[in-house]
Design an enzyme around this catalytic site. Structure first.
Site, PDB file in Angstrom:
ATOM      1  N   GLY A 222       0.806  -1.206   0.000  1.00  0.00           N
ATOM      2  CA  GLY A 222       0.000   0.000   0.000  1.00  0.00           C
ATOM      3  C   GLY A 222       0.842   1.259   0.000  1.00  0.00           C
ATOM      4  O   GLY A 222       2.022   1.256  -0.365  1.00  0.00           O
ATOM      5  N   GLY A 224       2.229   4.922   2.040  1.00  0.00           N
ATOM      6  CA  GLY A 224       2.508   5.486   3.356  1.00  0.00           C
ATOM      7  C   GLY A 224       3.935   5.251   3.797  1.00  0.00           C
ATOM      8  O   GLY A 224       4.746   4.631   3.090  1.00  0.00           O
ATOM      9  N   GLY A 225       4.255   5.726   5.001  1.00  0.00           N
ATOM     10  CA  GLY A 225       5.606   5.625   5.517  1.00  0.00           C
ATOM     11  C   GLY A 225       6.078   4.201   5.723  1.00  0.00           C
ATOM     12  O   GLY A 225       7.221   3.855   5.385  1.00  0.00           O
ATOM     13  N   GLU A 245      -2.252  -3.539  -6.109  1.00  0.00           N
ATOM     14  CA  GLU A 245      -3.292  -2.583  -6.500  1.00  0.00           C
ATOM     15  C   GLU A 245      -2.663  -1.276  -6.946  1.00  0.00           C
ATOM     16  O   GLU A 245      -2.997  -0.729  -7.982  1.00  0.00           O
ATOM     17  CB  GLU A 245      -4.232  -2.352  -5.315  1.00  0.00           C
ATOM     18  CG  GLU A 245      -5.302  -1.303  -5.566  1.00  0.00           C
ATOM     19  CD  GLU A 245      -6.188  -1.101  -4.354  1.00  0.00           C
ATOM     20  OE1 GLU A 245      -6.335   0.060  -3.921  1.00  0.00           O
ATOM     21  OE2 GLU A 245      -6.732  -2.099  -3.831  1.00  0.00           O
ATOM     22  N   GLY A 343      -9.105  -1.890  -1.884  1.00  0.00           N
ATOM     23  CA  GLY A 343      -8.922  -3.306  -2.158  1.00  0.00           C
ATOM     24  C   GLY A 343      -8.389  -4.083  -0.979  1.00  0.00           C
ATOM     25  O   GLY A 343      -7.913  -5.216  -1.148  1.00  0.00           O
TER      26      GLY A 343
END
Length: 436
Positions: A222, A224-225, A245, A343
């Protein structure tokens, strides 16, 4: 070969916008593929009173829509139906609440289901940004196959905005000129987002995650950090694969490091598969004409049946709060819709069905400057991932495995990775609930 057809369909944005009905349904490309010239022309129709009621179905809006059709003063005739709300919809929602009006019509659901949802609703017109036509008559959608490709095939009118800055990629990610009703040419900067620099907490969490990723794993990561830190820490792994995704710059850097070969994937071997991409200009240059990059519709990429066919599929995503029973909320804050499931559940389920696969959900142990624990007795928001589906939960204090555990064992495991300042209260609340 297609020059005559191209010229016959080429028109101004204002003329193309006339193909959008005054009453009916519109869908638009998400994020990078929002077409600014077409949306500006549609706004002019709204201003002129030519639009009576237009239901707009889309995901993850950005500035192109925010500065045109998604303005509060248009909410009498524009009816936003977002599948993934952002700060744009949250702001409109708050404005509506102040006047006791409903102006946002959120569409809950898993990302993989969005194409068939749009097909069931019926879309009168679809507008999207594309790359210039190739010699075979195809316009690559570049950054977005997601619901873009399926919607382009079922919409009554398909209107494309050609932008030479849009990368051309491979896979099932293009629309043919024969499908197109109108063509608008407009060069504009692509929407971009800066990569978040990982914090020390991100790096700590990533160490726990990287230990669970074997060589030859296929990754879904995904944004982000923590995901960025994971990508950086995986550069010494061997023969990784990508079936994700979201494609983003840290994942592209991992590919460029040589750790990714896609050699051991069972589907789309030797290819990096994604359904949407967002990053910056160097990232879009990396995507362009790169035959290793393949974009496919979300009902393929996020289909748990497809996901399960990859061996050692490791899915790494984020959560907002997790209950002591393992139920996860990743979409609401203080009981109000903040984002959407996306997702996440698709990959939570698909990864665990994969041979050697793992579903990993990560978060800081606290929020609001350590005032709130993300591990709670019972989640307050909607259930993004049911407790029957979750597997690994990770914070900076360690890893909790939900699989094969009773509610008592789950509570104990999650309290052990909660922030120490909240553990005593969590134990007390767990006894009240009956978990301990």
């Amino acid at each position: 070969m297609y020059e005559t057809e191209y010229k016959s369909k080429l028109m101004t944005a204002e003329s193309a916008a006339e193909l959008i009905p005054a009453r009916g349904t519109l869908s638009m490309g998400m994020a990078v593929s929002e077409p600014p010239a077409l949306l500006a022309a549609l706004e002019n129709r709204v201003k002129a009173g030519a639009i009576k009621e237009l239901r707009v179905y889309y995901s993850h809006s950005v500035a192109a829509a925010a500065v045109t059709i998604l303005k509060y003063e248009y909410m009498d005739v524009i009816k936003p139906h977002p599948f993934f709300p952002t700060i744009i919809e949250r702001t409109l929602f708050q404005q509506g609440q102040q006047e006791n009006r409903q102006v946002i019509f959120y569409m809950p659901g898993n990302f993989s289901a969005m194409p068939r949802t749009l097909a069931a609703i019926g879309i009168d017109a679809f507008v999207v940004m594309v790359a210039p036509r190739d010699e075979a008559g195809f316009f690559s959608c570049g950054t977005d196959a997601d619901y873009t490709i399926p919607a382009s095939r079922i919409a009554k009118k398909l209107i494309v905005e050609v932008n030479p800055k849009m990368p051309r990629v491979f896979g099932d990610s293009a629309v043919h000129i024969s499908q197109v009703n109108a063509i608008v040419e407009n060069e504009s900067p692509l929407f971009s987002v800066p990569s978040r620099v990982p914090t020390e907490i991100d790096k700590t969490i990533s160490k726990f995650i990287v230990e669970m990723v074997p060589d030859r794993a296929t990754l879904q990561i995904g944004i982000g950090g923590v995901p960025n830190a994971v990508c950086a820490a995986l550069s010494n792994h061997k023969d990784l694969g990508i079936h994700t995704e979201l494609m983003m710059p840290p994942l592209a850097a991992l590919i460029q490091s040589g750790a990714v070969t896609n050699k051991y994937k069972r589907l789309n071997r030797y290819k990096n598969v994604y359904t949407l991409a967002v990053g910056d200009e160097p990232f879009y240059d990396f995507l362009n004409e790169n035959s290793s990059m393949e974009a496919y519709p979300v009902d393929y990429v996020n289909d748990p049946y497809i996901i399960r066919q990859q061996d050692r599929l490791i899915s790494i995503s984020a959560l907002l709060e997790v209950g002591l029973d393992g139920a996860v909320n990743s979409e609401a804050v203080a009981g109000k819709q903040y984002s959407a499931p996306g997702g996440q559940l698709d990959f939570v389920r698909g990864a665990q069905l994969s041979n050697g696969g793992k579903s990993i959900l990560a978060a800081y142990s606290t929020a609001s400057n350590s005032k709130i624990s993300r591990i709670v007795p019972k989640i307050e928001g909607p259930t993004t991932d049911p407790r029957a589906d979750t597997q690994y939960i990770v914070t900076e204090y360690g890893v909790a495995d939900m699989f094969g555990k009773s509610t008592t064992e789950r509570a104990e495991a999650l309290i052990a990775i909660a922030h120490p300042g909240f553990r005593d209260d969590l134990r007390r609340r767990a006894r009240t609930i009956g978990y301990l």
